[in-house]
Enzyme design. Structure first.
Site, PDB file in Angstrom:
ATOM      1  N   GLU A 129      45.713 -25.667  61.761  1.00 50.40           N
ATOM      2  CA  GLU A 129      45.752 -26.866  60.930  1.00 50.40           C
ATOM      3  C   GLU A 129      47.001 -26.906  60.048  1.00 50.40           C
ATOM      4  O   GLU A 129      47.202 -26.026  59.217  1.00 50.40           O
ATOM      5  CB  GLU A 129      44.501 -26.909  60.041  1.00 50.40           C
ATOM      6  CG  GLU A 129      43.215 -26.612  60.804  1.00 50.40           C
ATOM      7  CD  GLU A 129      42.040 -26.316  59.886  1.00 50.40           C
ATOM      8  OE1 GLU A 129      42.010 -26.886  58.768  1.00 50.40           O
ATOM      9  OE2 GLU A 129      41.177 -25.519  60.269  1.00 50.40           O
ATOM     10  N   HIS A 146      42.852 -31.126  60.406  1.00 49.58           N
ATOM     11  CA  HIS A 146      41.917 -30.050  60.786  1.00 49.58           C
ATOM     12  C   HIS A 146      41.756 -30.028  62.317  1.00 49.58           C
ATOM     13  O   HIS A 146      40.688 -30.318  62.857  1.00 49.58           O
ATOM     14  CB  HIS A 146      40.578 -30.320  60.096  1.00 49.58           C
ATOM     15  CG  HIS A 146      39.631 -29.174  60.068  1.00 49.58           C
ATOM     16  ND1 HIS A 146      39.654 -28.146  60.987  1.00 49.58           N
ATOM     17  CD2 HIS A 146      38.599 -28.891  59.221  1.00 49.58           C
ATOM     18  CE1 HIS A 146      38.683 -27.297  60.713  1.00 49.58           C
ATOM     19  NE2 HIS A 146      38.034 -27.727  59.644  1.00 49.58           N
TER      20      HIS A 146
END
Length: 324
Positions: free
Chosen positions: A293, A188
């Site tokens: 991501e 992330h």
């Protein structure tokens, strides 16, 4: 030549060769910023910092010590809060409709460092790399919808001699009851940018994506590059191995190099209204980052006992000069 000159030459001693600097990996503690962490350094000035909490990379700097990752000034470092910024590890879940911690438990657990010198399947990096290995092999008792599973999640973080940051995660099913398990995974990553309006993402043109702001409606991206004028939350499907994040004001491009085990790319920025609703993000900080991501979230991974999955991303950075 005189005897005195010969004596002077024969007695001359060459200076010792300069001491060769080597990459380093050191442990340290910051009371006000997440506790124990590992810092990787390269002789040319590159560095990376990784917390034990979540095995989360919270800093990645170039040779001039310019920060390449975003970390909110309002980030909360107290468990069980996730830390807003850096590179959280999302496992075994990603955001969905399930009633659970929305990005899994890996990012809010204390990991352990380990030495994998005898792991033939995962050989050590060459000596010009700085690296550290982490392992997480326990889960919270109160995590729903993923019960009774035994697993090993390993992470190796490598800072290369030219500043590239490589993260390789390995998930192994060590269930003794013969049961498989399924999971989702994402790096992330919060990239620091000078201005979100001067940021563009390339490499995703013509691809299908799921729009998380429109109840996961599947659409096709027809733009030459992704730019930002409002909130954006998408999952791109069947993506190529290289994705480019360009900051036009800084004239800098960060490339995400990923392997086929991470087939999706998430692109997210909350914009102003959503940012004001986040306790751990400043009202104007949405201008300073973009999340891009490498992930396996729409393509869920299933492992039988003793099977292992590996997913790698490598981040590199390059500055450029506009040609007139």
């Amino acid at each position: 030549m005189s005897e005195e000159s010969l004596d002077a030459v024969s007695s001359f001693t060459a200076p010792p060769p300069p001491v060769q600097q080597r990459p380093t990996c050191k442990a340290a503690v910051r009371v006000d910023r997440g506790g124990p962490y590992i810092i990787l350094r390269q002789p040319k000035g590159y560095s990376a910092e990784i917390l034990i909490y979540g095995a989360q990379v919270i800093s990645w700097k170039n040779e001039r010590q310019q920060e390449l990752l975003f970390l909110s000034k309002k980030a909360v470092y107290r468990p069980p809060h996730p830390i807003r910024g850096g590179i959280p590890i999302c496992f075994p879940k990603f955001f969905g409709k399930e009633n659970m911690e929305k990005h899994g438990f890996a990012r809010i657990r204390l990991w352990q460092t380990e030495t994998l010198a005898d792991d033939a399947v995962f050989p050590l990096p060459t000596p010009d790399n700085a690296y550290v290995d982490f392992v997480l092999n326990h889960m919270p008792r109160d995590f729903p919808d993923w019960p009774n599973h035994r697993f090993e999640l390993r992470l190796r973080v490598i800072l290369g001699p030219t500043g590239d940051l490589t993260m390789t995660s390995r998930v192994k099913n060590v269930n003794t009851n013969g049961e498989p398990f399924s999971f989702k995974f994402a790096y992330h990553t919060y990239f620091s940018v000078s201005n979100i309006r001067a940021t563009q993402i390339e490499g995703l043109q013509t691809l299908d994506y799921l729009d998380y702001l429109e109840d996961h409606e599947q659409l096709t991206d027809e733009a030459d590059a992704i730019t930002f004028e409002d909130e954006l939350d998408r999952v791109y499907l069947n993506t190529p191995d290289d994705i480019f994040v360009t900051d036009r004001e800084l004239r800098r491009t960060i490339t995400i190099h990923k392997d086929a085990s991470l087939p999706e790319i998430v692109v997210w920025n909350p914009w102003d209204i959503e940012a004001r609703d986040m306790d751990d993000l400043g009202d104007e900080e949405y201008r300073e980052f973009v999340c891009v991501e490498a992930a396996a979230i729409e393509t869920e991974i299933t492992l039988n006992p003793n099977e292992e999955w590996t997913g790698t991303q490598r981040l590199s950075v390059e500055e450029y000069i506009d040609l007139i």
